[in-house]
Design an enzyme around this catalytic site. Structure first.
Site, PDB file in Angstrom:
ATOM      1  N   ASP A 303     -61.099 -76.111  21.222  1.00  0.00           N
ATOM      2  CA  ASP A 303     -61.485 -74.605  21.845  1.00  0.00           C
ATOM      3  C   ASP A 303     -62.223 -74.760  23.160  1.00  0.00           C
ATOM      4  OD1 ASP A 303     -62.003 -72.063  22.122  1.00  0.00           O
ATOM      5  OD2 ASP A 303     -62.593 -71.592  20.022  1.00  0.00           O
ATOM      6  N   GLU A 509     -66.492 -62.674  20.191  1.00  0.00           N
ATOM      7  CA  GLU A 509     -67.002 -63.690  19.538  1.00  0.00           C
ATOM      8  C   GLU A 509     -68.611 -63.348  19.069  1.00  0.00           C
ATOM      9  OE1 GLU A 509     -65.903 -67.524  21.071  1.00  0.00           O
ATOM     10  OE2 GLU A 509     -64.310 -66.622  22.394  1.00  0.00           O
TER      11      GLU A 509
END
Length: 622
Positions: A303, A509
């Site tokens: 990521d 997020e």
């Protein structure tokens, strides 16, 4: 003197011969045959031939993915880089056209192709609900594979970081809207997006081998985030998932099995930990299970700065994090910015036998396999032939259909025998109210143009719910809009009914993590002021269930609209009865946050609206 004359003649003869050879080459003498450049050769033979020609620096370059903001043609060339990405909001210029995107991607690609071996780079982007970084793109409520693939390809990009196949077990998680359901069986069904993005897997394909149709209209997909990202304690993003191996395999793993069986090209590792062990450093699950047991042959990608985040604080012991991450089985590192530090450290570690060359070779072979399979070596440069696919009406119609099919009707009338919906299009005067009624940014949510998304109507093109209401009602119906009307105005204005649209602001997020899951105060005030006075339907725009039970008695009709995207007409299609409500809850709607986490099968399962709930209406015959 004779000897000197002889020497001069020899030199002249040599120059003539060199000149003649150069002329033959210029006249079209056959170039050196390179097996890896021959599309008739099997992929395995091409990989083998290319890897044996590569230096260590060229191999490590293939493993590095940098952000567009630090990329240039020279950087691609000088460091042999294998990939570039656009993170949320990373664009060539504000409101860049599809053609501008194509030109930017091609410019970087030319840098990659100018290297000694001419290995094309692969450009990736977060296209998680449509081509959401790009101005004028169609923003879907959830990813619709084929249309997204075409819009991504329209901008010259062949790789999308989608789908997110997380199983969100706690709506307090800020990424819950990126998850299809609390139930892994629904998430498994939604992996059908992978052939939508990549193309249908040929019948004779070997399990685990990546497949991307190389006809130029499909993109490489990325199943993410491996794994357990949706099961963290209290839904805290990037945190710890505490669960047994059996629980991990039965809840969070199944959709990866489906993804691999459908030929997914790449898998992204999760920031989160499993029982205290960072997934980016988990060799047992990345190499042992995913690569060795499941025979996944695509590449594993980190990521965004995921290697950095192995330590807390991030980047605290970068060298050891590189050892752990690459050693765990990560093939491509989404380093984003500090690529020289990463490259130099990796070269040092390989030369000092900290990271074995065999691990580097495994990573490079996997990356090259995807590039060969998708035809990047044969057609590395994009053209402008698909630019009109971006925001195409056909795609907007598909998104509108997705909106109306995903809406869930939770309440319809104070009593079942007196439904409020569908609303009449012909009325004397109606009120539209709320913070989300005329706000495209709120309607689209996070991961829209920028990483966090933004409120307002100027971020991209689309139709707000207010605009959709005005075009749906009869010409004689007066539509009054007031974002925050006071109760006396509502009572005195003789409205036939009201449509109240409220919900969460955009987020992505960690910024979306919430322990209270409440509608902002202004929205609650609007519900009380409007629904306390006249008949009202409340449309909730949110990435997850929110606290609604204390206000439910005042509300006549309640609709969960999630984050519908740019096509607001999909909401009015069902409010006014052109189509019936058919959607069902893919996650339960809790009564109070004190119940969380709560999922089907839990001993304390007592939701306000259960998993699978959804009232239906019949379309009005016109």
């Amino acid at each position: 003197m004779e000897r000197q004359w002889f020497s001069t003649c020899c030199v002249l003869l040599l120059l003539v011969l060199v000149s003649c050879n150069s002329s033959f080459a210029a006249a079209g003498a056959k170039p050196l045959y390179l097996k890896y450049k021959d599309p008739k050769q099997p992929v395995g033979a091409r990989i083998k031939d290319l890897v044996k020609r590569m230096t260590l620096e060229e191999k490590i370059g293939q493993m590095v993915q940098i952000d567009l903001t630090v990329a240039s043609s020279d950087v691609m060339k000088n460091y042999y880089l294998g990939s570039v990405l656009s993170g949320g909001g990373s664009v060539p210029s504000p409101k860049a056209s599809a053609a501008a995107w194509v030109n930017t991607v091609n410019g970087l690609q030319k840098g990659a192709l100018s290297t000694r071996l001419g290995i094309p780079m692969i450009y990736g982007i977060d296209a998680v609900h449509g081509h959401n970084n790009v101005y004028n793109a169609t923003i879907f409520p959830h990813n619709i594979g084929a249309a997204t693939a075409k819009e991504v390809r329209a901008t010259g990009i062949p790789y999308a970081f989608a789908p997110c196949i997380a199983v969100c077990r706690d709506p307090r998680w800020g990424r819950c809207y990126e998850s299809y359901s609390e139930d892994h069986t629904i998430v498994q069904k939604m992996t059908e997006i992978i052939p939508g993005l990549q193309g249908d897997l040929p019948a004779n394909s070997r399990k685990g081998v990546p497949f991307v149709d190389n006809g130029g209209t499909k993109v490489a997909a990325c199943a993410k985030h491996y794994m357990g990202d949706g099961g963290t304690t209290k839904g805290i993003n990037e945190n710890n998932t505490v669960i047994s191996m059996n629980g991990l395999m039965s809840i969070h793993m199944p959709a990866y099995l489906n993804s691999i069986s459908k030929g997914v090209a790449t898998i992204m590792v999760s920031y989160s930990s499993w029982n205290g062990k960072k997934m980016h450093a988990n060799r047992e699950l990345v190499t042992g299970f995913l690569k060795d047991k499941l025979k996944f042959r695509g590449f594993v990608i980190s990521d965004w700065q995921g290697i950095d985040r192995i330590t807390s604080p991030p980047h605290a012991n970068y060298s050891s994090s590189i050892t752990a991450g690459v050693g765990a089985g990560i093939d491509m590192i989404m380093v984003a910015y500090n690529y020289t530090e990463l490259i130099n450290d990796m070269i040092y570690q390989v030369k000092n036998r900290i990271i074995p060359v065999s691990r580097i070779d495994d990573a490079v072979k996997r990356i090259l396999r995807v590039k060969f399979v998708m035809g990047l070596f044969e057609k590395p440069l994009a053209d402008l032939s698909m630019v009109n696919e971006l925001g195409k009406q056909e795609h907007r119609d598909l998104a509108r259909e997705a909106v109306r099919k995903s809406l869930v009707l939770l309440k319809n009338g104070k009593t079942a025998d007196k439904p409020l919906l569908p609303l009449p299009k012909k009325a004397a005067k109606i009120l539209v109210a709320g913070s989300h009624a005329d706000n495209l940014g709120n309607q689209c949510g996070g991961w829209t143009i920028t990483w966090q998304g933004q409120t307002g109507n100027d971020l991209t093109s689309g139709t707000t719910i207010l605009k959709a209401v005005k075009s749906a009602v009869a010409p004689s119906t007066q539509v009054v809009y007031s974002e925050q009307p006071d109760a006396s105005f509502v009572k005195s204005s003789k409205f036939s009914y009201a449509i109240v649209v409220v919900g969460e602001p955009p987020y992505a997020e960690t910024q979306g993590d919430s322990l209270n899951l409440t509608i902002p105060a202004a929205g609650l005030t609007t519900i009380n002021n409007v629904c306390g006075s006249i008949k009202c339907v409340v449309v909730v725009i949110s990435g997850r269930p929110l606290v609604i039970e204390p206000y439910l008695a005042k509300i006549d009709a309640l609709v969960a609209a999630w984050l519908p995207g740019t096509e607001g007409q999909g909401v009015t299609d069902v409010l006014f009865g052109d189509y019936g409500f058919t959607g069902k809850l893919a996650r339960n709607w809790f009564r109070s946050v004190s119940q969380l986490p709560m999922n089907v099968g839990d001993a304390h399962y007592d939701p306000l609206f259960p998993f699978g709930f959804g009232l239906t209406t019949e379309p009005i015959k016109s």
